[in-house]
Motif scaffolding. Structure first.
Motif, mmCIF file in Angstrom:
data_model
loop_
_atom_site.group_PDB
_atom_site.id
_atom_site.type_symbol
_atom_site.label_atom_id
_atom_site.label_comp_id
_atom_site.label_asym_id
_atom_site.label_seq_id
_atom_site.Cartn_x
_atom_site.Cartn_y
_atom_site.Cartn_z
ATOM 1 N N HIS A 227 0.824 -1.210 0.000
ATOM 2 C CA HIS A 227 0.000 0.000 0.000
ATOM 3 C C HIS A 227 0.867 1.274 0.000
ATOM 4 C CE1 HIS A 227 -3.784 2.040 0.873
ATOM 5 N NE2 HIS A 227 -3.311 2.572 1.983
ATOM 6 N N CYS A 230 2.123 1.741 -3.790
ATOM 7 C CA CYS A 230 1.223 1.294 -4.861
ATOM 8 C C CYS A 230 0.894 2.450 -5.807
ATOM 9 C CB CYS A 230 -0.069 0.770 -4.242
ATOM 10 S SG CYS A 230 -1.268 0.239 -5.478
ATOM 11 N N ARG A 233 -2.302 4.194 -5.089
ATOM 12 C CA ARG A 233 -2.449 4.824 -3.780
ATOM 13 C C ARG A 233 -3.020 6.242 -3.858
ATOM 14 N NH1 ARG A 233 -0.271 4.523 1.535
ATOM 15 N NH2 ARG A 233 -1.134 6.330 2.599
ATOM 16 N N CYS A 255 -8.389 2.594 -6.820
ATOM 17 C CA CYS A 255 -7.929 1.707 -5.752
ATOM 18 C C CYS A 255 -8.840 0.479 -5.627
ATOM 19 C CB CYS A 255 -7.923 2.488 -4.435
ATOM 20 S SG CYS A 255 -7.602 1.448 -3.013
ATOM 21 N N LEU A 256 -8.233 -0.667 -5.334
ATOM 22 C CA LEU A 256 -8.960 -1.935 -5.283
ATOM 23 C C LEU A 256 -9.276 -2.375 -3.855
ATOM 24 C CD1 LEU A 256 -6.702 -3.701 -7.964
ATOM 25 C CD2 LEU A 256 -8.894 -2.554 -8.352
ATOM 26 N N TYR A 257 -9.112 -1.470 -2.907
ATOM 27 C CA TYR A 257 -9.299 -1.834 -1.492
ATOM 28 C C TYR A 257 -10.676 -2.445 -1.237
ATOM 29 C CZ TYR A 257 -9.869 -1.495 3.505
ATOM 30 O OH TYR A 257 -10.121 -1.807 4.815
ATOM 31 N N CYS A 261 -8.455 -5.783 -1.656
ATOM 32 C CA CYS A 261 -6.997 -5.697 -1.771
ATOM 33 C C CYS A 261 -6.350 -5.791 -0.383
ATOM 34 C CB CYS A 261 -6.587 -4.393 -2.442
ATOM 35 S SG CYS A 261 -4.799 -4.288 -2.626
HETATM 36 FE FE1 SF4 Z 1 -3.007 -0.170 -3.925
HETATM 37 FE FE2 SF4 Z 1 -5.498 0.383 -3.099
HETATM 38 FE FE3 SF4 Z 1 -4.432 -2.005 -2.703
HETATM 39 FE FE4 SF4 Z 1 -3.540 0.084 -1.334
HETATM 40 S S1 SF4 Z 1 -5.577 -0.813 -1.178
HETATM 41 S S2 SF4 Z 1 -2.311 -1.502 -2.264
HETATM 42 S S3 SF4 Z 1 -3.706 1.686 -2.880
HETATM 43 S S4 SF4 Z 1 -4.929 -1.076 -4.728
#
Ligand code: SF4
Ligand code: F3S
Length: 370
Positions: A227, A230, A233, A255-257, A261
């Motif tokens: 993170h 990334c 981010r 973002c894929l949170y 993620c």
């Molecule tokens: Fe990247 Fe979002 Fe995953 Fe963080 S949560 S590593 S910003 S895709």
């Protein structure tokens, strides 16, 4: 035996050879001058490596062999003396056993033992036998005579895929079954070959291992979570999230949170040291969420969609800011990580900047942070 190069430069140009040494030195956080020292050291004597494979898919070997630009698969045979490896050696059966015996005898106490794959410990380790010896027995017998042991990949580091619940074979990591030996864990599925190469070359050149964290991982690669570095981010910080697999937000690079993620809880340098030397060739780079493949208790254990806690929700002051006027990531971002080298970081930033320019999709915009 795979030791076909009498000098380090017999099958690659000196320029390519030094380039790989430089990448390996930078990866372990050593200065540029260390690359010359590494090259000189392996010219005198290539480190003997004995590579054992147990409960695994050979993915870490494959990853090593499929690197390119320059061809690390070729270079690595010039950098190390790979004295035993079941996947690549021509020998089989009794010949292979004799090769292993000879390699250990000739380099007793001096070789580096790389272990790929988990070690089953249930039922006396009978789930994995090679030449009628269990993986458990081989680990203690062979790795026990090494100067240092490197557990490559998540399986060897902490059990990985074979240890997924309910772990019927008792799949374990090397450090669970081997004591009193320096062990470096390089988890990942697969592990990044440069993290291995840098560790081996540092040991061969300076007789030292990289500084390790409390899980035995080199700090040069695992000190920061995905993170932190990334390229998506800035979208996390700005509250732009993909909401469903494959939606417009995912395509726009948001973002894929929210689709699970695990980057916020997974230390690794995947975004900084590209696989197969290709910027973007890593899970988040191709639009998939990080599933925490290198992190014990996360990878192969948590469902893909499950979200993890975010540590350090406030972005570090050093992190790339977004220029509010243009929506483009500021070029004043060279403080990011700095683990590998300007070129690699630059590639990541360029990618992030491209994502940021495309951030106007209304459907996936989400002003609420998690
Ligand atoms: Fe990247 Fe979002 Fe995953 Fe963080 S949560 S590593 S910003 S895709
Ligand atoms: Fe693995 Fe996540 Fe890196 S899934 S390869 S640790 S981005």
């Amino acid at each position: 035996m795979i030791d076909r190069a009498p000098t380090p430069f017999s099958s690659v140009s000196r320029r390519d050879f030094l380039k790989v040494c430089s990448l390996a030195a930078a990866a372990v956080g050593l200065p540029a001058s260390a690359a010359e020292q590494m090259a000189a050291a392996v010219q005198k004597r290539k480190p003997s490596v004995i590579w054992l494979q147990f409960q695994e898919c050979t993915g870490c070997t494959e990853s090593l062999l499929r690197t390119g630009h320059p061809d690390v698969a070729q270079v690595i045979f010039d950098l190390i003396s790979l004295d035993y490896t079941e996947t690549l050696m021509a020998a089989a059966g009794h010949q292979a056993e004799a090769a292993l015996d000879a390699a250990v005898r000739e380099n007793d106490g001096k070789f580096i033992c790389v272990i790929e794959g988990a070690i089953p410990v249930k039922d006396d380790g009978n789930f994995c036998r090679i030449a009628d010896k269990t993986a458990l027995h081989l680990t203690q017998e062979i790795a026990g005579r090494a100067a240092a042991v490197i557990a490559i990949g998540s399986c060897a580091s902490w059990g990985g895929v074979p240890s997924a619940s309910p772990n019927p074979t008792g799949a374990s990591g090397v450090s669970d079954v081997l004591r009193n030996k320096p062990i470096v864990n390089i988890p990942g599925c697969p592990a990044n070959p440069y993290n291995l190469l840098g560790t081996v070359l540092q040991f061969a050149t300076f007789g030292t291992l990289p500084a390790l964290d409390d899980k035995g991982r080199p700090k040069f690669a695992y000190a920061r979570v995905i993170h932190d570095d990334c390229p998506r981010r800035p979208h996390f910080d700005a509250g732009r999230f993909s909401q469903r697999y494959g939606d417009e937000g995912a395509r726009q690079g948001f973002c894929l949170y929210k689709i699970g993620c695990k980057g916020p809880k997974t230390p690794n340098n995947c975004s900084l040291v590209p696989y197969v030397d290709t910027p973007g060739a890593w899970p988040i780079g191709i639009g998939a969420q990080c599933f925490g493949c290198s992190e014990k208790g996360i990878g192969f254990n948590l469902p893909l969609f499950e979200t993890v806690d975010v540590q350090g929700a406030t972005p570090p002051a050093m992190y790339t800011p977004i220029d509010p006027a243009s929506g483009i990531i500021s070029p004043v971002a060279t403080g990011v990580a700095g683990l590998v080298g300007g070129a690699l970081v630059g590639a990541g930033l360029a990618y992030g900047a491209r994502l940021s320019r495309d951030d106007r999709d209304g459907e996936a915009r989400d002003e609420e942070k998690p």
